[in-house]
Design a protein around this motif. Sequence first.
Motif, PDB file in Angstrom:
ATOM      1  N   PRO A  13     -21.911  -0.906 -12.768  1.00 13.53           N
ATOM      2  CA  PRO A  13     -21.548  -2.154 -12.084  1.00 13.53           C
ATOM      3  C   PRO A  13     -20.380  -1.977 -11.112  1.00 13.53           C
ATOM      4  N   LEU A  14     -20.456  -2.678  -9.984  1.00 14.85           N
ATOM      5  CA  LEU A  14     -19.379  -2.700  -9.008  1.00 14.85           C
ATOM      6  C   LEU A  14     -18.468  -3.880  -9.316  1.00 14.85           C
ATOM      7  N   PHE A  15     -17.218  -3.595  -9.648  1.00 12.07           N
ATOM      8  CA  PHE A  15     -16.244  -4.638  -9.938  1.00 12.07           C
ATOM      9  C   PHE A  15     -15.475  -5.009  -8.670  1.00 12.07           C
ATOM     10  N   VAL A  16     -15.290  -6.296  -8.468  1.00 10.66           N
ATOM     11  CA  VAL A  16     -14.375  -6.790  -7.437  1.00 10.66           C
ATOM     12  C   VAL A  16     -13.327  -7.622  -8.170  1.00 10.66           C
ATOM     13  N   LEU A  17     -12.079  -7.185  -8.107  1.00  8.95           N
ATOM     14  CA  LEU A  17     -11.000  -7.832  -8.852  1.00  8.95           C
ATOM     15  C   LEU A  17      -9.950  -8.368  -7.892  1.00  8.95           C
ATOM     16  N   HIS A  18      -9.376  -9.528  -8.236  1.00  2.00           N
ATOM     17  CA  HIS A  18      -8.263 -10.083  -7.469  1.00  2.00           C
ATOM     18  C   HIS A  18      -7.006 -10.058  -8.330  1.00  2.00           C
ATOM     19  N   PHE A  19      -5.974  -9.388  -7.838  1.00  2.00           N
ATOM     20  CA  PHE A  19      -4.704  -9.285  -8.551  1.00  2.00           C
ATOM     21  C   PHE A  19      -3.619 -10.062  -7.822  1.00  2.00           C
ATOM     22  N   SER A  20      -2.761 -10.719  -8.599  1.00  2.00           N
ATOM     23  CA  SER A  20      -1.612 -11.411  -8.020  1.00  2.00           C
ATOM     24  C   SER A  20      -0.646 -10.398  -7.437  1.00  2.00           C
ATOM     25  N   GLU A  21      -0.007 -10.741  -6.326  1.00  2.00           N
ATOM     26  CA  GLU A  21       0.971  -9.844  -5.725  1.00  2.00           C
ATOM     27  C   GLU A  21       2.177  -9.633  -6.641  1.00  2.00           C
ATOM     28  N   LYS A  22       2.322 -10.494  -7.668  1.00  2.00           N
ATOM     29  CA  LYS A  22       3.424 -10.344  -8.617  1.00  2.00           C
ATOM     30  C   LYS A  22       3.307  -9.054  -9.420  1.00  2.00           C
ATOM     31  N   ILE A  23       2.101  -8.514  -9.483  1.00  2.00           N
ATOM     32  CA  ILE A  23       1.890  -7.299 -10.279  1.00  2.00           C
ATOM     33  C   ILE A  23       1.426  -6.151  -9.381  1.00  2.00           C
ATOM     34  N   ALA A  24       1.802  -6.228  -8.125  1.00  2.00           N
ATOM     35  CA  ALA A  24       1.388  -5.214  -7.142  1.00  2.00           C
ATOM     36  C   ALA A  24       1.803  -3.807  -7.556  1.00  2.00           C
ATOM     37  N   TYR A  25       2.996  -3.679  -8.151  1.00  2.00           N
ATOM     38  CA  TYR A  25       3.491  -2.356  -8.549  1.00  2.00           C
ATOM     39  C   TYR A  25       2.533  -1.669  -9.504  1.00  2.00           C
ATOM     40  N   LYS A  26       1.961  -2.441 -10.447  1.00  2.00           N
ATOM     41  CA  LYS A  26       1.051  -1.858 -11.434  1.00  2.00           C
ATOM     42  C   LYS A  26      -0.303  -1.547 -10.806  1.00  2.00           C
ATOM     43  N   VAL A  27      -0.731  -2.404  -9.889  1.00  2.00           N
ATOM     44  CA  VAL A  27      -2.016  -2.177  -9.224  1.00  2.00           C
ATOM     45  C   VAL A  27      -1.999  -0.845  -8.479  1.00  2.00           C
ATOM     46  N   TYR A  28      -0.919  -0.595  -7.737  1.00  2.00           N
ATOM     47  CA  TYR A  28      -0.826   0.656  -6.983  1.00  2.00           C
ATOM     48  C   TYR A  28      -0.619   1.859  -7.897  1.00  2.00           C
ATOM     49  N   ASP A  29      -0.106   1.626  -9.103  1.00  2.58           N
ATOM     50  CA  ASP A  29       0.023   2.702 -10.091  1.00  2.58           C
ATOM     51  C   ASP A  29      -1.322   3.082 -10.680  1.00  2.58           C
ATOM     52  N   GLU A  30      -2.175   2.072 -10.880  1.00  2.00           N
ATOM     53  CA  GLU A  30      -3.409   2.264 -11.640  1.00  2.00           C
ATOM     54  C   GLU A  30      -4.636   2.562 -10.785  1.00  2.00           C
TER      55      GLU A  30
ATOM     56  N   TYR B 230      -8.765  -3.117 -21.090  1.00  3.86           N
ATOM     57  CA  TYR B 230      -7.900  -2.658 -19.996  1.00  3.86           C
ATOM     58  C   TYR B 230      -7.572  -3.810 -19.051  1.00  3.86           C
ATOM     59  N   LEU B 231      -8.587  -4.589 -18.682  1.00  5.27           N
ATOM     60  CA  LEU B 231      -8.351  -5.702 -17.762  1.00  5.27           C
ATOM     61  C   LEU B 231      -7.481  -6.783 -18.397  1.00  5.27           C
ATOM     62  N   LEU B 232      -7.639  -6.986 -19.701  1.00  2.35           N
ATOM     63  CA  LEU B 232      -6.806  -7.972 -20.399  1.00  2.35           C
ATOM     64  C   LEU B 232      -5.339  -7.568 -20.401  1.00  2.35           C
ATOM     65  N   SER B 233      -5.064  -6.272 -20.228  1.00  2.33           N
ATOM     66  CA  SER B 233      -3.665  -5.818 -20.207  1.00  2.33           C
ATOM     67  C   SER B 233      -2.927  -6.346 -18.980  1.00  2.33           C
ATOM     68  N   PHE B 234      -3.666  -6.833 -17.980  1.00  2.00           N
ATOM     69  CA  PHE B 234      -3.049  -7.419 -16.787  1.00  2.00           C
ATOM     70  C   PHE B 234      -2.770  -8.915 -16.964  1.00  2.00           C
ATOM     71  N   GLY B 235      -3.185  -9.455 -18.119  1.00  2.00           N
ATOM     72  CA  GLY B 235      -2.902 -10.859 -18.422  1.00  2.00           C
ATOM     73  C   GLY B 235      -3.463 -11.818 -17.397  1.00  2.00           C
ATOM     74  N   GLU B 236      -2.661 -12.826 -17.038  1.00  2.00           N
ATOM     75  CA  GLU B 236      -3.113 -13.866 -16.104  1.00  2.00           C
ATOM     76  C   GLU B 236      -3.064 -13.420 -14.646  1.00  2.00           C
ATOM     77  N   TYR B 237      -2.708 -12.163 -14.409  1.00  2.00           N
ATOM     78  CA  TYR B 237      -2.543 -11.701 -13.029  1.00  2.00           C
ATOM     79  C   TYR B 237      -3.800 -11.060 -12.439  1.00  2.00           C
ATOM     80  N   VAL B 238      -4.925 -11.102 -13.159  1.00  2.00           N
ATOM     81  CA  VAL B 238      -6.158 -10.537 -12.634  1.00  2.00           C
ATOM     82  C   VAL B 238      -7.306 -11.531 -12.821  1.00  2.00           C
ATOM     83  N   GLU B 239      -8.215 -11.554 -11.847  1.00  2.00           N
ATOM     84  CA  GLU B 239      -9.423 -12.380 -11.937  1.00  2.00           C
ATOM     85  C   GLU B 239     -10.612 -11.527 -11.515  1.00  2.00           C
ATOM     86  N   ILE B 240     -11.658 -11.527 -12.354  1.00  2.00           N
ATOM     87  CA  ILE B 240     -12.882 -10.814 -11.995  1.00  2.00           C
ATOM     88  C   ILE B 240     -13.692 -11.698 -11.055  1.00  2.00           C
TER      89      ILE B 240
END
Length: 303
Positions: free
Chosen positions: A225-242, A271-281
């Motif tokens: 499956p191809l995932f498209v995820l939206h992350f809040s800019e509040k957690i940008a540091y982790k997004v660029y890490d991961e 894994y996605l739940l580890s981002f809490g409310e900052y990610v939306e599938i």
Amino acid sequence: MMQIDRLLQIVFLLLSREHITAKQLAEELCVSTRTIYRDVNILSIAGIPIASQKGYRGGLSLLQGYSLDKSYFTQAEQSNMIQALQILKSSHYPEADKLLNKVAGLFSHRLQSEWLEIDFSYWGSPEKERNNIAALERAIINKYVIAFTYFNTELAITEQTVEPLKLVFKSHAWYLIAYSRRKKEIRTYKMSRIRELQITNQMFDRELPEDFSLTPAYRETYQIPLFVLHFSEKIAYKVYDEFQEKDIKKLEDGTLEVTFRYQLSDWTFLYLLSFGEYVEIIKPVEARNILKEKARKILSMYL
């Protein structure tokens, strides 16, 4: 033979340090101070120029300029070897400290371990996991079959008997590559999930294939499956890490859109739940519904 090994260790320690007391040598080599003085006398008779100085900053030392033959390696090669051994020492690799002293002494290299510290163990990692690495090193080199209890990603407990072939550190964890006698194929085991490790007396002849890869490429990516995820800019540091930068797109409102392929497995959703409310599938819809159901179950626990 033990005395010869100890004499060599004394020379290496003296080469790697400006000075060291007899008491420190005795503690390092687990012998008495009297034994150290006797060994130093033997080395002096053999022509090793050891000086003894009393008082502040006193102790045993080699005459300035004394070193073993080191002309075979360039200065850059010597530094690279020292740095590699410092990394092994920082990772608590068995016997790395002794080997580091020997090599540093061979090159008359003054150790500067302050510049780097690496700890491969996770927070709260038990000492037993590091001991397992030492035991597996012995089993892999000597080709001993091992047995252990293993917890897989679904927390199912299995008894494993395997032929250990290689240890790998990838991303955030240690992995054991081994031939499973039950599955009759090469498998990957995460070290943190291994319990009750035992080295048997049984030996094996198998070698790891040269073309083996810990992360084999998917030949039929369209099935994943191809995932498209939206992350809040509040957690940008982790997004660029991961995630890889090529998979990240910044939208006009600051949202980070990440596109990548992944299996619809429990691990993916944990894994996605580890981002809490900052990610939306956003896609796929099936994954969105699965995560929604997991979130509903979590909420019900607190009502």
